[in-house]
Design a protein around this motif. Structure first.
Motif, PDB file in Angstrom:
ATOM      1  N   ALA A 140      -7.439  -3.567   1.342  1.00  0.00           N
ATOM      2  CA  ALA A 140      -8.562  -4.030   0.513  1.00  0.00           C
ATOM      3  C   ALA A 140      -8.492  -3.401  -0.874  1.00  0.00           C
ATOM      4  CB  ALA A 140      -9.882  -3.694   1.190  1.00  0.00           C
ATOM      5  N   ALA A 141      -8.082  -2.137  -0.937  1.00  0.00           N
ATOM      6  CA  ALA A 141      -7.975  -1.459  -2.234  1.00  0.00           C
ATOM      7  C   ALA A 141      -6.880  -2.086  -3.084  1.00  0.00           C
ATOM      8  CB  ALA A 141      -7.695   0.028  -2.021  1.00  0.00           C
ATOM      9  N   VAL A 142      -5.740  -2.412  -2.480  1.00  0.00           N
ATOM     10  CA  VAL A 142      -4.657  -3.062  -3.227  1.00  0.00           C
ATOM     11  C   VAL A 142      -5.129  -4.402  -3.783  1.00  0.00           C
ATOM     12  CG1 VAL A 142      -2.326  -3.991  -3.109  1.00  0.00           C
ATOM     13  CG2 VAL A 142      -2.889  -1.927  -1.828  1.00  0.00           C
ATOM     14  N   ALA A 178       0.839  -1.203   0.000  1.00  0.00           N
ATOM     15  CA  ALA A 178       0.000   0.000   0.000  1.00  0.00           C
ATOM     16  C   ALA A 178       0.873   1.252   0.000  1.00  0.00           C
ATOM     17  CB  ALA A 178      -0.924  -0.011   1.220  1.00  0.00           C
ATOM     18  N   ARG A 179       1.966   1.228   0.747  1.00  0.00           N
ATOM     19  CA  ARG A 179       2.872   2.372   0.803  1.00  0.00           C
ATOM     20  C   ARG A 179       3.443   2.685  -0.578  1.00  0.00           C
ATOM     21  NH1 ARG A 179       6.541   2.975   5.534  1.00  0.00           N
ATOM     22  NH2 ARG A 179       8.151   2.234   4.127  1.00  0.00           N
ATOM     23  N   ALA A 180       3.828   1.648  -1.315  1.00  0.00           N
ATOM     24  CA  ALA A 180       4.394   1.867  -2.652  1.00  0.00           C
ATOM     25  C   ALA A 180       3.358   2.465  -3.594  1.00  0.00           C
ATOM     26  CB  ALA A 180       4.925   0.556  -3.212  1.00  0.00           C
ATOM     27  N   LEU A 181       2.132   1.991  -3.506  1.00  0.00           N
ATOM     28  CA  LEU A 181       1.097   2.556  -4.375  1.00  0.00           C
ATOM     29  C   LEU A 181       0.809   4.008  -4.004  1.00  0.00           C
ATOM     30  CD1 LEU A 181      -1.498  -0.280  -5.043  1.00  0.00           C
ATOM     31  CD2 LEU A 181       0.557   0.356  -6.298  1.00  0.00           C
ATOM     32  N   PRO A 226      -2.702   6.844   6.580  1.00  0.00           N
ATOM     33  CA  PRO A 226      -3.753   6.220   5.769  1.00  0.00           C
ATOM     34  C   PRO A 226      -4.260   7.165   4.679  1.00  0.00           C
ATOM     35  CG  PRO A 226      -4.145   5.850   8.108  1.00  0.00           C
ATOM     36  CD  PRO A 226      -3.026   6.849   8.023  1.00  0.00           C
ATOM     37  N   ASP A 227      -4.341   6.658   3.447  1.00  0.00           N
ATOM     38  CA  ASP A 227      -4.796   7.484   2.328  1.00  0.00           C
ATOM     39  C   ASP A 227      -5.229   6.565   1.194  1.00  0.00           C
ATOM     40  OD1 ASP A 227      -5.232   9.310   0.293  1.00  0.00           O
ATOM     41  OD2 ASP A 227      -3.514  10.567   0.811  1.00  0.00           O
ATOM     42  N   VAL A 228      -6.464   6.104   1.250  1.00  0.00           N
ATOM     43  CA  VAL A 228      -6.973   5.164   0.251  1.00  0.00           C
ATOM     44  C   VAL A 228      -6.977   5.799  -1.133  1.00  0.00           C
ATOM     45  CG1 VAL A 228      -8.966   3.787  -0.454  1.00  0.00           C
ATOM     46  CG2 VAL A 228      -8.341   3.935   1.961  1.00  0.00           C
ATOM     47  N   ASP A 256      -0.409   0.128   7.662  1.00  0.00           N
ATOM     48  CA  ASP A 256      -1.443  -0.067   6.635  1.00  0.00           C
ATOM     49  C   ASP A 256      -2.823  -0.155   7.275  1.00  0.00           C
ATOM     50  OD1 ASP A 256       0.583  -0.188   4.782  1.00  0.00           O
ATOM     51  OD2 ASP A 256       0.604  -2.383   4.671  1.00  0.00           O
ATOM     52  N   SER A 257      -3.796   0.511   6.672  1.00  0.00           N
ATOM     53  CA  SER A 257      -5.172   0.391   7.152  1.00  0.00           C
ATOM     54  C   SER A 257      -5.884  -0.735   6.403  1.00  0.00           C
ATOM     55  CB  SER A 257      -5.929   1.706   6.921  1.00  0.00           C
ATOM     56  OG  SER A 257      -6.180   1.906   5.530  1.00  0.00           O
TER      57      SER A 257
END
Length: 544
Positions: free
Chosen positions: A377-379, A318-321, A335-337, A371-372
């Motif tokens: 879930a988004a990844v 998630a951090r990389a995205l 956190p930043d979806v 990670d939240s």
């Protein structure tokens, strides 16, 4: 750590094939390959999305996956490249994983190990000295300093050696010429070691190395110099793969270390052959992202070896995205979806690269403590919508094999599916056609431009019969494109080929795109400043 003899015995190796280097590492005789088969196990290649300053944890995930498979009761090995001293003391640190997903003994693997890299450097620089001596002695007619192509190498990140004047001092010191140094892992001899299938093949490939050209354009090879025997005296032990272990006792073969953004970035064919004869699953890693190490793994290593992977694992986080979604580095732990979703096209593109080769793609979501659930879930959603076979969270760093059991099962399931390998280009395609296929299918570009220098080099290579060799693209690892500032998923741009070199012994044309340095420099604060030896002899400061 278990004694290395026990690790070898658990794998099924005979005692006479194990040459210990101390208690916890060993070289394995190539006779062990003859005793085993090369088709018992299933080969799984681990790659990743575009690297970021946040770190994706590809090596950590590969080791954690191996430990997870071990916990599920599978006979498994992990095959990795040998770490490179330059990055270890520079910006990267050690190359043995992290947290509870590591291979050991770390200090020995990262520094000196069994001496393979030093042997490669010694052979490479011996050849450079022999070439200079031939020119100095006028031993080959029409071959002078202007025709020398062979560089020298160093194991240190040293920008001061990128461009030098060699032979200064007068008539007794020559030949006087402009020269350069490369990093050892960019040496053609290192690439050859990774691709050779035995001592005879190693010798044959070394004999084909082109070290320069006469004024009339005739290539000068190692065979013409008659020095392949001398080089083999330095290299004959390096063909044997090195055996170590994970923290949880699974075997690990660490062998050869070609750079991923310069050379083909994969561990040796011999290590894979050895492991596939004894283990049910062989996990191997390709350097950097799927547009670099994985693409070269398929087009160069797989084609030359005939060893076909059954599945690929694509490491993301998630951090990389969020980084690819343009989040500032200081905010990657927040956190930043929305930023995850904005960076999703990078993950989707890499899934597409893997599946375009006909392989099932399992996305390993390397989990970090910040990670939240919504981000994870988004990844997962992005990966599955892009065509991944599965998308599984992995926490090998914190939990070791226990944090990778779900990923291990997903990989086992993926290898059960039938797969048919396809490639981005046929071997008989021209170099321009191969580069265009890579640019359009892998890098997201629309066209390729060739500099005058690259075009001239290509014409010469074609005249020598080298024009149909595979392309090993040297480009930045920080972007799918040639430009490190282009994050996420660049599209619709022009991809430049600035220069072209021939690695005839390794069996590929080595194209340079954008600005690419073959010798790294040190960062503002090198990792070397954090390293030392404790009073008890333990090397400290290697781990990230």
């Amino acid at each position: 750590m278990e004694h290395i003899s026990k690790i070898a015995d658990n794998l099924g190796l005979k005692a006479e094939h194990v040459l210990p280097y101390g208690h916890y590492k060993a070289k394995i005789s190539l006779d062990s390959i003859a005793d085993g088969k090369t088709d018992k196990g299933k080969l799984v290649v681990v790659t990743g999305i575009t690297p970021t300053p946040a770190g994706e944890g590809k090596t950590t995930t590969a080791i954690g996956l191996t430990q997870g498979m071990g916990r599920l009761g599978h006979n498994v090995t992990v095959n990795l490249r040998e770490p490179t001293l330059g990055p270890i003391f520079g910006i990267k640190g050690g190359g043995t994983g992290g947290g509870n997903a590591r291979i050991v003994p770390e200090d020995e693997i990262n520094i000196h190990f069994t001496g393979d890299a030093h042997a490669v450097a010694s052979a490479h620089n011996l050849l450079a000295a022999l070439v200079d001596n031939v020119v100095f002695r006028n031993a080959i007619p029409d071959f002078d300093a202007s025709g020398i192509h062979w560089t020298r190498v160093t194991d240190a990140s040293d920008r001061g050696l990128r461009q030098v004047i060699a032979g200064v001092g007068g008539s007794g010191y020559g030949p006087l010429r402009e020269a350069r140094f490369d990093i050892v892992s960019a040496s053609e001899i290192m690439a050859i070691l990774a691709l050779a299938d035995g001592p005879d093949d190693l010798r044959e490939r070394i004999s084909r190395i082109v070290v320069g050209a006469t004024r009339s354009g005739e290539p000068v090879t190692v065979a013409q110099l008659g020095v392949e025997g001398a080089l083999m005296t330095l290299l004959h032990q390096t063909v044997m793969p090195n055996l170590v272990q994970t923290l949880e006792g699974q075997p690990c073969l660490v062998h050869a270390g070609p750079f991923g953004n310069i050379a083909h970035g994969c561990s040796s064919i011999l290590a894979d052959k050895l492991a596939l004869g004894y283990a049910d699953y062989v996990i191997t890693e390709a350097g950097f992202a799927s547009d670099l190490g994985f693409e070269k793994f398929m087009h160069i290593k797989t084609r030359q070896s005939g060893l076909l992977p059954k599945a690929a694992v694509l490491v993301a986080s998630a951090r990389a995205l969020k980084w690819h979604g343009r989040a500032p580095r200081r905010d990657l732990d927040k956190p930043d979806v929305d930023r995850v979703i904005r960076g999703g096209p990078n993950l989707a593109h890499h899934v597409g690269i893997v599946t375009s080769f006909g392989l099932p793609c399992v996305v390993a979501i390397n989990r970090f403590g910040t990670d939240s659930p919504e981000e994870l879930a988004a990844v997962k959603r992005i990966a599955l919508e892009a065509g991944a076979t599965a998308a599984v969270e992995c926490d090998g760093y914190a939990q070791g094999g226990a944090g990778a059991e779900e990923l291990a099962q997903a990989v086992v399931d993926a290898t059960e599916a039938d797969s048919s390998i396809t490639y981005a280009y046929p071997l008989e395609a021209t170099a321009q056609e191969k580069a265009l296929a890579l640019a359009q299918k892998i890098y997201g570009a629309t066209e390729v431009t060739w500099s005058t220098q690259a075009t001239s080099q290509l014409r010469y290579f074609e005249s020598q019969g080298w024009g149909n060799l595979p392309i090993c693209m040297a480009k930045t690892h920080l972007s799918i494109s040639h430009d490190p500032s282009r994050r996420n998923r660049p599209q619709g741009y022009t991809f430049p080929v600035n220069d072209l070199r021939a690695s005839v012994g390794a069996g590929f044309l080595y194209a340079l795109a954008g600005r690419i340095e073959t010798l790294p420099g040190l960062p503002t604060r090198p990792r070397a400043l954090e390293m030392d030896v404790a009073p008890d002899g333990e090397v400290i400061g290697i781990l990230n």
